[in-house]
Design a protein around this motif. Structure first.
Motif, mmCIF file in Angstrom:
data_model
loop_
_atom_site.group_PDB
_atom_site.id
_atom_site.type_symbol
_atom_site.label_atom_id
_atom_site.label_comp_id
_atom_site.label_asym_id
_atom_site.label_seq_id
_atom_site.Cartn_x
_atom_site.Cartn_y
_atom_site.Cartn_z
ATOM 1 N N ASN A 210 -6.887 -29.781 -55.567
ATOM 2 C CA ASN A 210 -5.825 -29.932 -56.874
ATOM 3 C C ASN A 210 -6.375 -29.415 -58.112
ATOM 4 O O ASN A 210 -5.684 -29.156 -59.258
ATOM 5 N N ARG A 211 -7.716 -28.541 -57.981
ATOM 6 C CA ARG A 211 -8.127 -27.966 -59.252
ATOM 7 C C ARG A 211 -7.589 -26.501 -59.725
ATOM 8 O O ARG A 211 -7.619 -25.575 -58.657
ATOM 9 N N THR A 212 -7.046 -26.340 -60.578
ATOM 10 C CA THR A 212 -6.214 -25.305 -61.072
ATOM 11 C C THR A 212 -6.548 -24.756 -62.230
ATOM 12 O O THR A 212 -6.257 -23.274 -62.494
ATOM 13 N N ARG A 213 -7.283 -25.259 -62.838
ATOM 14 C CA ARG A 213 -7.438 -24.693 -64.460
ATOM 15 C C ARG A 213 -8.736 -23.776 -64.289
ATOM 16 O O ARG A 213 -8.685 -22.844 -64.990
ATOM 17 N N ARG A 214 -9.251 -23.966 -63.335
ATOM 18 C CA ARG A 214 -10.707 -22.761 -63.158
ATOM 19 C C ARG A 214 -10.818 -22.466 -61.562
ATOM 20 O O ARG A 214 -10.005 -23.253 -60.859
ATOM 21 N N PRO A 215 -11.183 -21.377 -61.417
ATOM 22 C CA PRO A 215 -11.312 -21.060 -59.912
ATOM 23 C C PRO A 215 -12.275 -22.140 -59.017
ATOM 24 O O PRO A 215 -13.106 -22.740 -59.531
ATOM 25 N N ARG A 216 -11.821 -22.164 -57.890
ATOM 26 C CA ARG A 216 -12.347 -22.997 -56.840
ATOM 27 C C ARG A 216 -13.623 -22.517 -56.338
ATOM 28 O O ARG A 216 -13.459 -21.289 -55.889
ATOM 29 N N GLN A 217 -14.774 -23.330 -56.367
ATOM 30 C CA GLN A 217 -16.024 -22.652 -55.780
ATOM 31 C C GLN A 217 -16.050 -22.988 -54.302
ATOM 32 O O GLN A 217 -15.498 -23.929 -53.743
ATOM 33 N N PRO A 218 -16.466 -22.049 -53.346
ATOM 34 C CA PRO A 218 -16.663 -22.359 -52.097
ATOM 35 C C PRO A 218 -17.137 -23.635 -51.494
ATOM 36 O O PRO A 218 -18.317 -23.677 -52.335
ATOM 37 N N ILE A 219 -16.753 -24.390 -50.739
ATOM 38 C CA ILE A 219 -17.496 -25.577 -50.321
ATOM 39 C C ILE A 219 -17.481 -25.685 -48.832
ATOM 40 O O ILE A 219 -17.035 -25.026 -48.121
ATOM 41 N N THR A 220 -18.615 -26.472 -48.268
ATOM 42 C CA THR A 220 -18.916 -26.529 -46.950
ATOM 43 C C THR A 220 -19.391 -27.879 -46.994
ATOM 44 O O THR A 220 -20.100 -28.528 -47.424
ATOM 45 N N PHE A 221 -18.841 -28.722 -45.596
ATOM 46 C CA PHE A 221 -19.102 -29.994 -45.446
ATOM 47 C C PHE A 221 -18.880 -30.031 -43.878
ATOM 48 O O PHE A 221 -18.333 -29.202 -43.327
ATOM 49 N N GLU A 222 -19.182 -31.439 -43.588
ATOM 50 C CA GLU A 222 -19.168 -31.810 -41.964
ATOM 51 C C GLU A 222 -18.465 -32.944 -41.834
ATOM 52 O O GLU A 222 -18.431 -33.905 -42.859
ATOM 53 N N VAL A 223 -17.506 -32.952 -40.714
ATOM 54 C CA VAL A 223 -16.732 -34.191 -40.600
ATOM 55 C C VAL A 223 -16.992 -34.304 -39.024
ATOM 56 O O VAL A 223 -17.536 -33.511 -38.179
ATOM 57 N N THR A 224 -16.548 -35.465 -38.658
ATOM 58 C CA THR A 224 -16.812 -35.778 -37.062
ATOM 59 C C THR A 224 -15.395 -36.246 -36.641
ATOM 60 O O THR A 224 -14.527 -36.723 -37.186
ATOM 61 N N ARG A 225 -15.147 -35.989 -35.440
ATOM 62 C CA ARG A 225 -13.933 -36.204 -34.517
ATOM 63 C C ARG A 225 -14.309 -36.800 -33.157
ATOM 64 O O ARG A 225 -14.905 -36.435 -32.518
ATOM 65 N N GLY A 226 -13.703 -38.078 -33.358
ATOM 66 C CA GLY A 226 -14.267 -39.088 -32.120
ATOM 67 C C GLY A 226 -15.512 -39.359 -32.427
ATOM 68 O O GLY A 226 -16.082 -39.501 -33.465
ATOM 69 N N ARG A 227 -16.334 -39.649 -31.260
ATOM 70 C CA ARG A 227 -17.689 -40.038 -31.265
ATOM 71 C C ARG A 227 -18.549 -38.897 -31.116
ATOM 72 O O ARG A 227 -19.823 -38.958 -31.479
#
Length: 738
Positions: free
Chosen positions: A293-310
């Motif tokens: 939803n950030r629109t006023r300034r450029p979005r910086q690239p982000i990296t994260f991890e999620v899990t699916r199932g176990r």
């Protein structure tokens, strides 16, 4: 006469009138016979008048001829001009483009039938004399002009008039029913304006079709590329709605993404995936939604991890696109994470096995260290187990020296003390060389007074020089240099000590020379000198020359320490030697420019062999039994009482039991029960206030010295010197004297 003749009459009429006038005058002359002279005069005037009439007649005839010739030429010119105008009109009309010419006053001069033909409501008003501004206004109000949604008629007129200021401009105008006009405007030499209108609808449609086909091919290529990626990819537009995905995304979710999801809001899509994807505690779905939803300034690239199932772990990368949309990719990193987990477990297993076998490998490790001679000697000499008995031995021998009544016992004790001092010097040298080799030596660069170091060395080494039958002369100096005071003192101490040891007779001279922005400390001796081929060898470890190779004058580490310490400090080390005459070692350091001051006068050492204070309660916390016995014996011989404990908890319990506050405290840094000497000192200060204290340790770690300095307590390194103990006992006395 001119009044009798009408200039508008023809030449024939004028000639006829002149003839009548002449006849009338002749008759009048004939009738007046009574005046003969007058008649002749009148005749004479008549003759003159006739000559003038004849001349005028000739002039009129020539003028008439010229007029006829001019009229003929004018007729020809008129016919040519009319032909040229007709040809120009035909040429303009034959042009396929719309043509219009405005004069320098922006008034329409001429145009062809194709000008504004596609704007029917404008074409009917195109007439000569039309102003350019009115023409633009008519075009802006035309129902056939297709304006962009965000542009009004007034805005279009303003932009069009701005373009009219340029000498040459070409632009496209969009009309209704998917038609386009290319308008070219050119300035003439006289300041007028020529406008050409070209129908480019077919060209624009062809270009659009070509672009659409190209975009279709690119879209197909992008789609094929995305489908061949190992990652799952989702693309969102500027309105945060889903516009595309690839097959990898469907494979990761194990279900097809139906067409009903196209255009779904990002937040709604997150809610639909909530039952399949679990975020970490450090980066949740609210963080991702806030990023999107950030629109006023450029979005910086982000990296994260999620899990699916176990068992499945997905690495997520989100990045903004040039159109302010964004793309999110999902990469299955489960194998990598499993491998990392297995590697961690393997490392933990290996660490446990290594720890379990540490004791078994100690002997092999010591054997491997002994493969390197210098490191073997350092490890053997600098170990905690060697420094502990060395401290005890020095204190025991010192006690025996004081208690001995006969000369033989006194001499024997003094020789033992000298031998132990030699061992201590060797240990200090090995410690220094080890620190310099391993890079653990910390250089504290600061302003250092050379006179303080030289005065201290003179007091310390003069007895040694006198025992060798030499004269040690140290010249005072007011120079301040940039260096580490500890290592600089060690360097100069080694140089002066070497000069004393290897000089048989004569003297040793120490002085300072100024050399521009530097100060050079020189140590001269009258020893045997060093041959040029040996001047490099003497700086090697354990290298000695001539009769001293047996080690009678040490291990040969002094100059090695000097060379490596100078390199670490950035000081230049030089040697000048003449065999048979002596040598000069010099160390050059950056000089600090300050006002010259006279060096302070030397003050002889005033420390006594025994402390001036007695009858004190000294708390000793030391876990080495021999060292503690030696310290107890020494302190009690000086008339004070020792309360000894092996560790911190025992010391606190003992003081609580006897209910006595100690006058002095001597603490080992490593107490062996999980408590350090500094931690014990903190608890003692909390219960008994500030008491004169010393921390003793065999370790040379710089952080221990820093911690002691921060705690405001002095540190004594093992082996313990007698003078250090006397300083502790007499601390209050020294403070009072100061």
């Amino acid at each position: 006469m001119t009044d009798l003749i009408d200039p508008t009459d023809s030449v024939e009429q004028q000639n006829a009138k002149l003839v009548q006038i002449t006849e009338a005058l002749m008759r009048k002359v004939e009738q007046q016979n009574d005046q003969p002279g007058l008649a002749y005069a009148q005749f004479e005037r008549a003759a003159m008048l006739e000559a003038q009439v004849r001349q005028r007649t000739n002039d009129l005839e020539r003028t008439l001829e010229l007029l006829h010739e001019t009229n003929a030429r004018l007729g020809i010119a008129n016919r040519a001009a009319e032909a040229a105008r007709s040809n120009l009109a035909e040429a303009v009309e034959s042009i396929n483009e719309g043509f219009a010419l405005f004069d320098q006053h922006d008034r329409l001069v001429m145009s062809n039938s194709r000008f504004c033909r596609d704007l029917l409501d404008v074409a009917e008003n195109i007439e000569p004399g039309l102003s350019f501004h009115h023409y633009v206004q008519l075009v802006s109000q035309s129902i056939y002009l297709a304006l962009p949604d965000d542009e009004s008629q007034a805005q279009w007129r303003e932009k069009r008039m701005l373009r009219h200021r340029d000498k040459r401009v070409i632009f496209n105008v969009r009309l209704t029913r998917d038609r386009w006009l290319q308008v070219g405007e050119h300035r003439t030499a006289s300041g007028g304006t020529v406008i050409l209108q070209t129908d480019v609808s077919d060209i624009m449609r062809a270009e659009r079709e070509k672009r659409d086909r190209l975009m279709d091919r690119q879209a197909q290529m992008v789609r094929a590329t995305l489908d061949h990626l190992n990652q799952g990819v989702c693309i969102f537009g500027t309105d945060l709605r889903l516009v595309g995905w690839n097959a990898g995304m469907e494979a990761l979710l194990d279900r097809p993404i139906d067409g009903g999801l196209v255009g779904i809001d990002f937040a709604a899509l997150l809610r639909r995936l909530d039952d399949q994807i679990a975020f970490s505690e450090y980066f949740g779905s609210d963080h991702l939604l806030a990023w999107a939803n950030r629109t006023r300034r450029p979005r910086q690239p982000i990296t994260f991890e999620v899990t699916r199932g176990r068992n499945q772990t997905l690495s997520v990368f989100a990045q903004e696109m040039p159109d302010k949309g964004f793309v999110i990719s999902f990469t299955d990193v489960t194998p990598e994470r499993e491998a990392a987990r297995a590697l961690r477990e393997m490392n933990e297993t290996l660490e446990r096995r290594v720890h379990a076998r540490t004791m078994e490998l100690n002997e092999a490790l010591e054997e491997a260290k002994r493969a390197n001679a210098s490191k073997t000697r350092f490890v053997a000499a600098a170990s905690h187990d060697l420094l502990q008995p060395l401290s005890a031995a020095k204190l025991f021998v010192s006690f025996l020296s004081e208690r001995s009544q006969d000369a033989l016992g006194q001499d024997t004790a003094d020789k033992a003390i000298s031998a132990l001092a030699s061992v201590e010097n060797i240990i200090e040298a090995l410690l220094d060389i080890s620190k310099l080799d391993s890079g653990q030596a910390t250089m504290q660069m600061q302003d250092v007074s050379l006179n303080e170091i030289l005065t201290s060395l003179s007091s310390e080494l003069t007895p040694l020089a006198q025992s060798e039958g030499l004269v040690l002369q140290v010249m005072p100096s007011s120079q301040i240099v940039r260096s580490d005071p500890v290592f600089l003192r060690r360097i100069l101490q080694n140089l002066v000590t070497n000069a004393i040891r290897y000089t048989d007779r004569g003297r040793v001279l120490v002085g300072v020379r100024r050399d521009g922005g530097q100060a050079r400390v020189e140590v001269w001796d009258t020893g045997p000198g060093i041959a040029p081929e040996d001047q490099t060898t003497i700086f090697q470890e354990f290298k000695q020359l001539g009769p001293y190779m047996s080690g009678s004058k040490g291990l040969g580490l002094g100059l090695t320490i000097v060379e490596r310490a100078c390199a670490s400090l950035g000081h230049d080390l030089a040697l000048h030697s003449v065999p048979g005459r002596g040598s000069c070692f010099s160390v050059t350091a950056e000089r600090i420019a300050i006002a010259r001051q006279d060096p302070p006068a030397r003050r002889p050492a005033t420390r006594e062999a025994r402390p001036a204070t007695s009858n004190l309660v000294v708390l000793l916390v030391e876990n080495d039994e021999e060292l503690s016995q030696a310290l107890t014996l020494m302190i009690e011989d000086w008339g004070s009482h020792v309360v000894h404990a092996a560790n911190g908890e025992a010391a606190l319990a003992l003081l609580d039991e006897i209910d006595i506050a100690p006058d002095r405290v001597l603490l080992d840094y490593q107490l062996g029960d999980g408590m350090t000497g500094l931690e014990l000192l903190g608890r003692l200060r909390a219960e008994h206030g500030t008491v004169p204290t010393r921390i003793i340790t065999a370790s040379r770690r710089p952080d221990i010295a820093e911690l002691c300095a921060a705690a405001g307590v002095d540190l004594i390194s093992k082996p313990i010197h007698r003078d250090s103990l006397i300083g502790l006992i007499d601390q209050d006395c020294a403070a009072s004297a100061a």
